[in-house]
Write a protein that holds these residues in place. Structure first.
Motif, PDB file in Angstrom:
ATOM      1  N   GLY A   7       0.842  -1.191   0.000  1.00  0.00           N
ATOM      2  CA  GLY A   7       0.000   0.000   0.000  1.00  0.00           C
ATOM      3  C   GLY A   7       0.878   1.242   0.000  1.00  0.00           C
ATOM      4  N   TRP A   8       0.308   2.369  -0.434  1.00  0.00           N
ATOM      5  CA  TRP A   8       1.091   3.590  -0.539  1.00  0.00           C
ATOM      6  C   TRP A   8       1.727   3.948   0.800  1.00  0.00           C
ATOM      7  CZ3 TRP A   8       1.510   8.302   1.715  1.00  0.00           C
ATOM      8  CH2 TRP A   8       2.316   9.231   1.059  1.00  0.00           C
ATOM      9  N   GLY A   9       3.046   4.215   0.759  1.00  0.00           N
ATOM     10  CA  GLY A   9       3.750   4.629   1.968  1.00  0.00           C
ATOM     11  C   GLY A   9       3.969   3.525   2.980  1.00  0.00           C
ATOM     12  N   SER A  10       3.778   2.268   2.561  1.00  0.00           N
ATOM     13  CA  SER A  10       3.979   1.156   3.506  1.00  0.00           C
ATOM     14  C   SER A  10       5.451   0.984   3.844  1.00  0.00           C
ATOM     15  CB  SER A  10       3.398  -0.144   2.955  1.00  0.00           C
ATOM     16  OG  SER A  10       3.970  -0.459   1.692  1.00  0.00           O
ATOM     17  N   GLY A  11       6.326   1.180   2.871  1.00  0.00           N
ATOM     18  CA  GLY A  11       7.758   1.180   3.114  1.00  0.00           C
ATOM     19  C   GLY A  11       8.461  -0.144   2.920  1.00  0.00           C
ATOM     20  N   SER A  12       9.788  -0.062   2.902  1.00  0.00           N
ATOM     21  CA  SER A  12      10.657  -1.229   2.775  1.00  0.00           C
ATOM     22  C   SER A  12      12.070  -0.819   3.181  1.00  0.00           C
ATOM     23  CB  SER A  12      10.660  -1.759   1.340  1.00  0.00           C
ATOM     24  OG  SER A  12      11.232  -0.803   0.458  1.00  0.00           O
ATOM     25  N   ALA A  13      12.912  -1.822   3.338  1.00  0.00           N
ATOM     26  CA  ALA A  13      14.342  -1.578   3.590  1.00  0.00           C
ATOM     27  C   ALA A  13      15.113  -2.528   2.692  1.00  0.00           C
ATOM     28  CB  ALA A  13      14.686  -1.821   5.053  1.00  0.00           C
ATOM     29  N   HIS A  14      16.191  -2.064   2.113  1.00  0.00           N
ATOM     30  CA  HIS A  14      16.988  -2.883   1.200  1.00  0.00           C
ATOM     31  C   HIS A  14      18.342  -3.188   1.821  1.00  0.00           C
ATOM     32  CE1 HIS A  14      14.359  -2.481  -2.379  1.00  0.00           C
ATOM     33  NE2 HIS A  14      13.949  -1.423  -1.697  1.00  0.00           N
ATOM     34  N   VAL A  15      18.783  -4.435   1.656  1.00  0.00           N
ATOM     35  CA  VAL A  15      20.069  -4.881   2.188  1.00  0.00           C
ATOM     36  C   VAL A  15      21.036  -5.075   1.020  1.00  0.00           C
ATOM     37  CG1 VAL A  15      21.272  -6.647   3.520  1.00  0.00           C
ATOM     38  CG2 VAL A  15      18.887  -6.080   4.063  1.00  0.00           C
ATOM     39  N   PHE A  16      22.206  -4.461   1.124  1.00  0.00           N
ATOM     40  CA  PHE A  16      23.259  -4.614   0.136  1.00  0.00           C
ATOM     41  C   PHE A  16      24.479  -5.199   0.828  1.00  0.00           C
ATOM     42  CE2 PHE A  16      20.475  -1.443  -1.566  1.00  0.00           C
ATOM     43  CZ  PHE A  16      20.505  -1.633  -2.943  1.00  0.00           C
ATOM     44  N   VAL A  17      25.186  -6.102   0.130  1.00  0.00           N
ATOM     45  CA  VAL A  17      26.409  -6.695   0.672  1.00  0.00           C
ATOM     46  C   VAL A  17      27.561  -6.405  -0.282  1.00  0.00           C
ATOM     47  CG1 VAL A  17      25.253  -8.514   1.988  1.00  0.00           C
ATOM     48  CG2 VAL A  17      25.881  -8.937  -0.371  1.00  0.00           C
ATOM     49  N   ARG A  18      28.737  -6.308   0.302  1.00  0.00           N
ATOM     50  CA  ARG A  18      29.944  -6.057  -0.476  1.00  0.00           C
ATOM     51  C   ARG A  18      30.228  -7.262  -1.354  1.00  0.00           C
ATOM     52  NH1 ARG A  18      32.874  -1.839  -2.044  1.00  0.00           N
ATOM     53  NH2 ARG A  18      34.975  -1.763  -1.272  1.00  0.00           N
ATOM     54  N   SER A  19      30.513  -7.013  -2.621  1.00  0.00           N
ATOM     55  CA  SER A  19      30.842  -8.069  -3.570  1.00  0.00           C
ATOM     56  C   SER A  19      32.026  -7.592  -4.400  1.00  0.00           C
ATOM     57  CB  SER A  19      29.635  -8.373  -4.457  1.00  0.00           C
ATOM     58  OG  SER A  19      29.949  -9.351  -5.408  1.00  0.00           O
ATOM     59  N   GLY A  20      33.229  -8.063  -4.026  1.00  0.00           N
ATOM     60  CA  GLY A  20      34.426  -7.575  -4.702  1.00  0.00           C
ATOM     61  C   GLY A  20      34.607  -6.098  -4.416  1.00  0.00           C
ATOM     62  N   GLU A  21      34.648  -5.297  -5.479  1.00  0.00           N
ATOM     63  CA  GLU A  21      34.801  -3.852  -5.298  1.00  0.00           C
ATOM     64  C   GLU A  21      33.469  -3.113  -5.379  1.00  0.00           C
ATOM     65  OE1 GLU A  21      37.939  -2.017  -7.475  1.00  0.00           O
ATOM     66  OE2 GLU A  21      39.211  -3.784  -7.321  1.00  0.00           O
ATOM     67  N   GLY A  22      32.382  -3.874  -5.525  1.00  0.00           N
ATOM     68  CA  GLY A  22      31.069  -3.242  -5.628  1.00  0.00           C
ATOM     69  C   GLY A  22      30.124  -3.721  -4.546  1.00  0.00           C
ATOM     70  N   TRP A  23      28.866  -3.401  -4.746  1.00  0.00           N
ATOM     71  CA  TRP A  23      27.810  -3.776  -3.813  1.00  0.00           C
ATOM     72  C   TRP A  23      26.738  -4.530  -4.568  1.00  0.00           C
ATOM     73  CZ3 TRP A  23      28.176  -3.039   1.366  1.00  0.00           C
ATOM     74  CH2 TRP A  23      29.203  -2.190   1.800  1.00  0.00           C
ATOM     75  N   LYS A  24      26.200  -5.567  -3.921  1.00  0.00           N
ATOM     76  CA  LYS A  24      25.174  -6.409  -4.531  1.00  0.00           C
ATOM     77  C   LYS A  24      23.915  -6.374  -3.660  1.00  0.00           C
ATOM     78  CE  LYS A  24      24.263 -11.269  -5.266  1.00  0.00           C
ATOM     79  NZ  LYS A  24      24.724 -12.594  -4.911  1.00  0.00           N
ATOM     80  N   HIS A  25      22.763  -6.210  -4.310  1.00  0.00           N
ATOM     81  CA  HIS A  25      21.488  -6.214  -3.580  1.00  0.00           C
ATOM     82  C   HIS A  25      21.232  -7.630  -3.080  1.00  0.00           C
ATOM     83  CE1 HIS A  25      17.066  -6.198  -3.051  1.00  0.00           C
ATOM     84  NE2 HIS A  25      17.293  -4.952  -2.662  1.00  0.00           N
ATOM     85  N   GLN A  26      21.000  -7.778  -1.770  1.00  0.00           N
ATOM     86  CA  GLN A  26      20.765  -9.099  -1.188  1.00  0.00           C
ATOM     87  C   GLN A  26      19.303  -9.338  -0.851  1.00  0.00           C
ATOM     88  OE1 GLN A  26      22.334 -10.165   2.819  1.00  0.00           O
ATOM     89  NE2 GLN A  26      23.305 -11.876   1.727  1.00  0.00           N
ATOM     90  N   ALA A  27      18.610  -8.318  -0.338  1.00  0.00           N
ATOM     91  CA  ALA A  27      17.232  -8.547   0.094  1.00  0.00           C
ATOM     92  C   ALA A  27      16.449  -7.240   0.158  1.00  0.00           C
ATOM     93  CB  ALA A  27      17.213  -9.200   1.469  1.00  0.00           C
ATOM     94  N   LYS A  28      15.154  -7.386  -0.028  1.00  0.00           N
ATOM     95  CA  LYS A  28      14.218  -6.296   0.212  1.00  0.00           C
ATOM     96  C   LYS A  28      13.379  -6.733   1.403  1.00  0.00           C
ATOM     97  CE  LYS A  28      10.532  -3.623  -1.940  1.00  0.00           C
ATOM     98  NZ  LYS A  28       9.814  -3.369  -3.210  1.00  0.00           N
ATOM     99  N   LEU A  29      13.461  -5.983   2.490  1.00  0.00           N
ATOM    100  CA  LEU A  29      12.719  -6.323   3.704  1.00  0.00           C
ATOM    101  C   LEU A  29      11.391  -5.583   3.731  1.00  0.00           C
ATOM    102  CD1 LEU A  29      15.643  -6.023   6.288  1.00  0.00           C
ATOM    103  CD2 LEU A  29      14.939  -8.032   4.970  1.00  0.00           C
TER     104      LEU A  29
END
Length: 125
Positions: A7-29
């Motif tokens: 629903g509008w404005g319900s929200g989420s949080a995203h988890v990123f983990v280090r992968s080599g020299e970059g960052w990789k999306h791991q999860a959407k909470l």
């Protein structure tokens, strides 16, 4: 906090983990009981394999913070922390912090002492 999966404005949080020299999306909470306007993700804190995500406008249970624990590459919802006095509009979860097994959740709109006192609620998980 403006994500609209629940629903509008319900929200989420995203988890990123280090992968080599970059960052990789791991999860959407997402809040398991997320609803429109909850603003889940307004404040987020992480310590090792535990994440605390606030939901300061969660009106189902008078504001809340959610605890997630990592298992492998997955983040599992462990518990929902609720404002101890059950008052709405205390903005419980406006700010969260975690260190080891201690979580602090600030209620920046709490007026339990007659004026806005901003108490910090401490939980041991």
């Amino acid at each position: 906090p403006q994500d609209d999966d629940n629903g509008w404005g319900s929200g989420s949080a995203h988890v990123f983990v280090r992968s080599g020299e970059g960052w990789k999306h791991q999860a959407k909470l997402l809040a398991p009981d997320g609803a429109e306007g909850d603003r889940f993700g307004d404040s987020v804190a992480i310590y090792k394999d535990t994440i605390v995500v606030s939901s300061p406008f969660d009106d189902d249970d008078k504001e809340s913070a959610h605890v997630f624990v990592r298992s492998g590459d997955e983040w599992i919802h462990q518990t929902k922390l609720l404002t101890p006095d059950g008052e709405f509009h205390d903005l419980f979860g406006e700010s969260v912090a975690i260190y080891q097994d201690t979580i602090v959740v600030v209620a920046s709109g709490d007026d339990g002492n007659g004026n806005i006192s901003c108490p910090a609620h401490v939980f041991v998980v």
